[in-house]
Design a protein around this motif. Structure first.
Motif, PDB file in Angstrom:
ATOM      1  N   VAL A 236       4.865  -8.851  25.604  1.00  0.00           N
ATOM      2  CA  VAL A 236       5.659  -7.799  25.059  1.00  0.00           C
ATOM      3  C   VAL A 236       4.852  -6.945  23.936  1.00  0.00           C
ATOM      4  N   THR A 237       4.965  -5.808  24.440  1.00  0.00           N
ATOM      5  CA  THR A 237       4.277  -4.759  23.642  1.00  0.00           C
ATOM      6  C   THR A 237       4.862  -4.196  22.508  1.00  0.00           C
ATOM      7  N   ASP A 238       4.154  -3.925  21.284  1.00  0.00           N
ATOM      8  CA  ASP A 238       4.916  -3.716  20.207  1.00  0.00           C
ATOM      9  C   ASP A 238       5.036  -2.323  19.952  1.00  0.00           C
ATOM     10  N   ILE A 239       6.158  -1.949  19.697  1.00  0.00           N
ATOM     11  CA  ILE A 239       6.667  -0.508  19.193  1.00  0.00           C
ATOM     12  C   ILE A 239       6.731  -0.364  17.671  1.00  0.00           C
ATOM     13  N   ASN A 240       6.555   0.770  17.043  1.00  0.00           N
ATOM     14  CA  ASN A 240       6.701   1.095  15.651  1.00  0.00           C
ATOM     15  C   ASN A 240       8.132   1.114  15.211  1.00  0.00           C
ATOM     16  N   ASN A 241       8.601  -0.130  15.058  1.00  0.00           N
ATOM     17  CA  ASN A 241       9.952  -0.310  14.676  1.00  0.00           C
ATOM     18  C   ASN A 241      10.097  -0.814  13.320  1.00  0.00           C
ATOM     19  N   ASN A 242       8.991  -1.319  12.559  1.00  0.00           N
ATOM     20  CA  ASN A 242       9.085  -1.636  11.317  1.00  0.00           C
ATOM     21  C   ASN A 242       8.505  -0.930  10.417  1.00  0.00           C
ATOM     22  N   PRO A 243       9.060  -0.338   9.445  1.00  0.00           N
ATOM     23  CA  PRO A 243       8.010   0.472   8.638  1.00  0.00           C
ATOM     24  C   PRO A 243       7.528  -0.331   7.552  1.00  0.00           C
ATOM     25  N   PRO A 244       6.493   0.139   6.652  1.00  0.00           N
ATOM     26  CA  PRO A 244       5.588  -0.616   5.941  1.00  0.00           C
ATOM     27  C   PRO A 244       6.443  -0.673   4.402  1.00  0.00           C
ATOM     28  N   ARG A 245       6.323  -1.804   3.872  1.00  0.00           N
ATOM     29  CA  ARG A 245       6.999  -1.879   2.555  1.00  0.00           C
ATOM     30  C   ARG A 245       6.204  -2.267   1.544  1.00  0.00           C
ATOM     31  N   PHE A 246       6.304  -1.690   0.251  1.00  0.00           N
ATOM     32  CA  PHE A 246       5.461  -2.074  -0.897  1.00  0.00           C
ATOM     33  C   PHE A 246       5.983  -3.629  -1.316  1.00  0.00           C
ATOM     34  N   SER A 247       5.246  -4.445  -1.690  1.00  0.00           N
ATOM     35  CA  SER A 247       5.312  -5.476  -2.358  1.00  0.00           C
ATOM     36  C   SER A 247       4.168  -6.066  -3.356  1.00  0.00           C
ATOM     37  N   PRO A 248       4.743  -5.966  -4.572  1.00  0.00           N
ATOM     38  CA  PRO A 248       5.667  -5.410  -5.183  1.00  0.00           C
ATOM     39  C   PRO A 248       5.696  -3.932  -5.129  1.00  0.00           C
ATOM     40  N   ASP A 249       6.768  -3.361  -5.925  1.00  0.00           N
ATOM     41  CA  ASP A 249       7.106  -1.915  -6.042  1.00  0.00           C
ATOM     42  C   ASP A 249       6.715  -1.268  -7.165  1.00  0.00           C
ATOM     43  N   LEU A 250       6.073  -2.259  -8.234  1.00  0.00           N
ATOM     44  CA  LEU A 250       5.709  -1.901  -9.741  1.00  0.00           C
ATOM     45  C   LEU A 250       4.449  -2.409 -10.040  1.00  0.00           C
ATOM     46  N   TYR A 251       3.464  -1.451 -10.476  1.00  0.00           N
ATOM     47  CA  TYR A 251       2.007  -1.643 -10.817  1.00  0.00           C
ATOM     48  C   TYR A 251       1.940  -1.014 -11.997  1.00  0.00           C
ATOM     49  N   THR A 252       1.013  -2.023 -13.041  1.00  0.00           N
ATOM     50  CA  THR A 252       0.402  -1.572 -14.137  1.00  0.00           C
ATOM     51  C   THR A 252      -1.035  -1.485 -14.308  1.00  0.00           C
ATOM     52  N   MET A 253      -1.721  -0.460 -14.532  1.00  0.00           N
ATOM     53  CA  MET A 253      -3.212  -0.177 -14.568  1.00  0.00           C
ATOM     54  C   MET A 253      -3.641   0.403 -15.885  1.00  0.00           C
ATOM     55  N   SER A 254      -5.014   0.236 -15.892  1.00  0.00           N
ATOM     56  CA  SER A 254      -5.605   0.951 -17.249  1.00  0.00           C
ATOM     57  C   SER A 254      -6.786   1.683 -16.623  1.00  0.00           C
ATOM     58  N   ASN A 330       3.145   4.638   8.239  1.00  0.00           N
ATOM     59  CA  ASN A 330       2.184   4.192   9.156  1.00  0.00           C
ATOM     60  C   ASN A 330       1.420   5.348   9.827  1.00  0.00           C
ATOM     61  N   VAL A 331       0.317   5.081  10.298  1.00  0.00           N
ATOM     62  CA  VAL A 331      -0.516   6.079  11.131  1.00  0.00           C
ATOM     63  C   VAL A 331       0.498   6.539  12.352  1.00  0.00           C
ATOM     64  N   ASN A 332       0.993   5.604  12.971  1.00  0.00           N
ATOM     65  CA  ASN A 332       1.922   6.154  14.507  1.00  0.00           C
ATOM     66  C   ASN A 332       3.157   6.528  13.624  1.00  0.00           C
ATOM     67  N   PRO A 333       3.909   7.641  14.319  1.00  0.00           N
ATOM     68  CA  PRO A 333       5.341   7.914  13.757  1.00  0.00           C
ATOM     69  C   PRO A 333       6.224   6.561  14.020  1.00  0.00           C
ATOM     70  N   LEU A 334       7.347   6.458  13.230  1.00  0.00           N
ATOM     71  CA  LEU A 334       8.225   5.234  13.535  1.00  0.00           C
ATOM     72  C   LEU A 334       9.123   5.793  14.597  1.00  0.00           C
ATOM     73  N   SER A 335       9.343   4.808  15.540  1.00  0.00           N
ATOM     74  CA  SER A 335      10.411   4.839  16.640  1.00  0.00           C
ATOM     75  C   SER A 335      11.798   5.021  16.291  1.00  0.00           C
ATOM     76  N   ILE A 336      12.130   4.685  14.942  1.00  0.00           N
ATOM     77  CA  ILE A 336      13.552   4.794  14.618  1.00  0.00           C
ATOM     78  C   ILE A 336      13.404   5.293  13.090  1.00  0.00           C
ATOM     79  N   LYS A 337      14.392   5.988  12.705  1.00  0.00           N
ATOM     80  CA  LYS A 337      14.456   6.836  11.557  1.00  0.00           C
ATOM     81  C   LYS A 337      14.807   5.629  10.473  1.00  0.00           C
ATOM     82  N   THR A 338      13.947   5.535   9.199  1.00  0.00           N
ATOM     83  CA  THR A 338      14.418   4.836   8.097  1.00  0.00           C
ATOM     84  C   THR A 338      13.676   5.486   6.925  1.00  0.00           C
ATOM     85  N   PRO A 339      14.250   4.941   5.793  1.00  0.00           N
ATOM     86  CA  PRO A 339      13.519   5.732   4.646  1.00  0.00           C
ATOM     87  C   PRO A 339      12.310   5.049   4.161  1.00  0.00           C
ATOM     88  N   VAL A 340      11.511   6.099   3.520  1.00  0.00           N
ATOM     89  CA  VAL A 340      10.064   5.922   3.290  1.00  0.00           C
ATOM     90  C   VAL A 340      10.118   4.994   2.098  1.00  0.00           C
TER      91      VAL A 340
END
Length: 795
Positions: A236-254, A330-340
């Motif tokens: 079963v060949t993968d298609i880009n149907n899963n967008p990347p997600r930040f985990s977590p979405d808040l960072y603190t740096m100096s 993703n480097v390849n475009p998504l096969s479905i439309k989803t929020p970034v």
């Protein structure tokens, strides 16, 4: 299978010894005979119907057919069989009973035409169908719709393809998911005739199932016959149907200020697509909070994490906290439309002690070269990010033209600039300024000060030469004085120069411009010979222009034919035509006369200065002559003993002076001595000079004797004037009625004078007084005076 056999027969004679020539052709080949009167009948050949034989028959040998020739011959008939299955591949499948007991006809020719026998082998289903591969591999995109072609499988059967024994039928007898038991429904089907595999149902999700293993079957006789098995693996060949997600979405740096190219942290994003593919690889972007591009982010290709770095120095004093908004795709475009997906990074700037900073480096200044000392050239040149106290210094100023205020940093001119300085290159002067943070351990930085000197017209042009000669004739083309001008300024404040005359001389003189730097001064009228002062105004081309008056002393003279100034006699001679040879003779004669005159003067001086040993005061060839140690540099008067340069007798009335007799001077190498007049009162009787003592040794007891002997000799030397004779500086002329100041001519005697006050004048005066008046100072030779007097005299 069809076998075609050829059968032939021939006659064999009863006598094996009969020759070939004894055979009757009419008997052997009856069909070849022709009648003279027409055609003869020929009997038809054999016609044998096809013979059918089952393959794999177990009755061996098996009689298939019997043939017989209808021709009767006296001999035996032999039958032959040839073709596939006999003497051609496959060989030895068929044979014929050829009656081997009989011999062949001696002629060897066939009695009948060859005949074809067709043997048809009937196929049996004795071969299983075989797949072309033991395992087939294919792939299908996830979420493919039903009916999507996946792959095709093939098989072959060795049975007769025209029979049911070779008609194949494909089927899937088993399905297994990878990993097992992920999906239980039948996901694939196969075309039983072509072997094409396709999807039958929805639900192919690569995140759930990675693939399938199918067990295939092929059977002949349309699925009712023999069978074979094979496997098929479908990925079963993968298609880009899963967008990347930040985990977590808040960072603190100096991040530390004033540093660049260093990592401040990592951000993480997850993607359920297949790792290592473009559907899984991510790219990060700083969407907000980075207007000055101080930060940058890149992707770690191994972990797929984002690496946040500082690429431009941060300034704590300008901004202490940065809030960055990051996005991931993703480097390849998504096969479905989803929020970034996005994340927030809060970066706190860490303060550190910073070096002072110049507002500009280099500091560029443009000033005129004639800047007035004290003029401010630059100010507000540096600042400290930490608002610390600064100190300013000049590290390099080779000409010493600058001065800086150590507290404010104001740069002023110490003295005027000179564009001709060796440290000025292309009108540019370079210095180095240093600023130091005094509140933080002396952290400092430097900057270059580049001063561009603008050329100004601050030098007057100078005219030269200021004297020269011109011919008095105004009509001569070569008559004139070439003038030139120089200016210490550089272009465009120098040449071309303008030459002008004052109005009061323009009536007799004119000046003609030759080029930008030269002009010719010429008389307009014929002038008398003599010197003339001509005032010339020379002006440069600067802005504003500067001019200077110069007085040119012109000597107007008579000129010869060659245009050169000559004396009047030379000019006259030139007119009367004195030959060049005659001129050379005249000049040579004058040179000879001058040479003789110089020679006579030199000889006279030599005689005058040559005095024999023992004939004068302190004069002799002895190495111990005390005067050998005296050097004369700038003598104003001769004194008592100088008879050559000055004559004290000139103070007397010239009327009473008479020349000395020649017997007064001893002969010196035959050269007459110059006449030196003396007063008649000093006229000697040509008495011999006494012998003066030699220089004594260093023993103090000899010094007194030496001085006494010298004094006694001097007192009795009548060839020298007294020591109180006045010095001669200039002759006042005849007719003076002043009396002589000499002690010899004095009206009073030595006894009438009081010389005690001379004791207060020092040892030298006492010594001199004793030499003149030995009777008045008899105690001079006491031990308390001798050594100090000699030491003073030596100095």
């Amino acid at each position: 299978m069809l076998c075609v056999l050829v059968v032939g027969l021939g006659q064999v004679g009863s006598s094996g010894q009969a020759g070939r020539e004894d055979l009757n052709p009419a008997v052997l080949y009856p069909w070849r005979q022709r009648s003279s009167g027409g055609l003869s009948r020929v009997k038809r050949d054999w016609i044998i119907p096809p013979i059918r034989v089952l393959e794999n028959s177990k009755q061996v040998p098996e009689n298939l057919v019997q043939i017989k020739s209808d021709k009767i011959f006296t001999g035996e008939v032999i039958y032959k069989l040839e073709g596939p299955g006999v003497d051609q591949d496959p060989k030895n499948l068929f044979e014929i009973d050829d009656k081997t007991a009989f011999a062949l006809s001696p002629s060897g020719e066939r009695l009948e035409n060859p005949s074809t026998i067709e043997i048809v082998v009937l196929d049996q289903n004795d071969n299983r169908p075989n797949f072309s591969q033991k395992e087939f591999a294919g792939s299908v995109y996830e979420f493919s719709i039903p009916g999507t072609s996946v792959m095709s499988v093939t098989a072959t059967d060795a049975d007769d393809p025209t029979t049911d024994n070779a008609i194949l039928s494909y089927s899937i007898i088993d399905q297994e998911s990878i990993p097992p038991l992920c999906i239980n429904k039948t996901m694939f089907g196969i075309n039983n005739e072509t072997g094409a595999i396709y999807t039958r149902d929805v639900g192919l999700d690569r995140e759930v199932v990675k693939g399938f293993r199918l067990k295939l079957q092929v059977a002949d006789m349309s699925g009712m016959g023999l069978t074979s098995l094979a496997n098929a693996v479908i990925h079963v060949t993968d298609i880009n149907n899963n967008p990347p997600r930040f985990s977590p979405d808040l960072y603190t740096m100096s991040a530390v200020e004033n540093k660049v190219d260093f990592v401040i942290g990592w951000v993480n994003a997850t993607d359920n697509d297949e790792p290592g593919t473009g559907n899984w690889e991510t790219k990060y972007t700083i969407a907000k909070g980075n207007p000055s591009r101080n930060f940058a982010i890149r992707t770690d290709t191994v972990t797929n994490k984002g690496i946040l770095s500082v690429v431009k120095a941060l300034d704590y004093e300008s901004q202490e906290v940065y809030t960055l908004t990051l996005t991931v795709e993703n480097v390849n475009p998504l096969s479905i439309k989803t929020p970034v997906s996005s994340a927030t990074v809060v970066v706190t700037v860490v303060n550190e002690n910073e070096v002072p900073r110049f507002n500009k480096d280099p500091i560029e200044i443009v000033v005129p070269e004639s800047v007035v000392p004290g003029t401010m050239l630059a100010s507000n040149i540096a600042y400290d990010p930490d608002n610390a106290k600064l100190k300013y210094d000049i590290l390099r100023d080779p000409e010493g033209w600058l001065i800086i205020n150590h507290e404010t940093g104001e740069i002023t001119a110490r003295k005027p600039f000179n564009v001709r300085s060796p440290h000025v290159k292309n009108n540019t002067y370079n210095a180095v300024i240093r600023v130091t943070d005094t509140d933080a351990g002396g952290i400092s930085t430097t900057a270059s000060l580049v001063i561009t000197l603008r050329e100004t017209n601050d030098f007057f042009p100078q005219l030269f030469p200021l004297m020269g000669t011109v011919c008095s004739e105004s009509g001569r083309e070569t008559s004139g004085l070439f003038l030139s001008a120089v200016d210490e300024d550089l272009p465009p404040h120098a040449e071309p120069f303008t030459f002008q005359l004052q109005d009061n001389v323009s009536a007799n003189w004119t000046i003609i411009q030759v080029n930008e730097t030269h002009a010719v001064l010429r008389p307009l009228v014929e002038l008398e010979t003599g010197e003339y002062a001509v005032t010339v105004l020379v002006t440069d081309s600067g802005t504003p222009s500067l001019g200077a008056y110069a007085q040119v002393n012109v000597n107007v003279c008579l000129c010869g034919k060659d245009g050169e100034c000559k004396t009047e006699a030379a000019a006259i001679f030139g007119t009367v035509g004195v030959s060049f040879i005659a001129l050379l003779v005249i000049m040579a004669s004058i040179a000879l006369l001058l040479l003789l005159l110089l020679l006579a003067v030199a000889v006279g001086n030599c005689r005058r200065h040559h005095i024999k040993k023992g004939e004068g005061l302190l004069v002799g060839d002895s190495d111990e002559d005390i005067r050998d140690n005296v050097l004369n540099y700038d003598e104003q008067g001769g004194g008592e003993e100088d008879e050559n340069a000055f004559n004290i007798g000139l103070l007397r009335n010239p009327a009473v002076v008479r020349p000395l007799p020649t017997s007064f001077y001893p002969p010196v190498s035959g050269i007459p001595r110059g006449k030196q007049p003396l007063p008649t009162s000093f006229y000697p009787d040509n008495l011999p000079s006494p012998s003066y003592p030699r220089k004594p040794q260093a023993d103090p007891t000899d010094i007194e004797d030496f001085i006494n002997d010298g004094l006694e000799a001097a007192d009795h030397d009548s060839n020298v004037p007294p020591y109180d004779t006045a010095l001669i500086y200039d002759y006042e002329g005849e007719g003076s009625l002043a009396g002589s100041l000499s002690s010899i001519a004095s009206a009073s005697s030595d006894g009438d004078q009081d010389y005690d006050y001379l004791n207060d004048w020092g040892p030298l005066i006492i010594l001199r007084c004793h030499l003149i008046f030995p009777k008045l100072y008899p105690t001079l030779y006491s031990s308390s005076y001798v050594l100090p007097i000699l030491l003073e005299a030596g100095t």
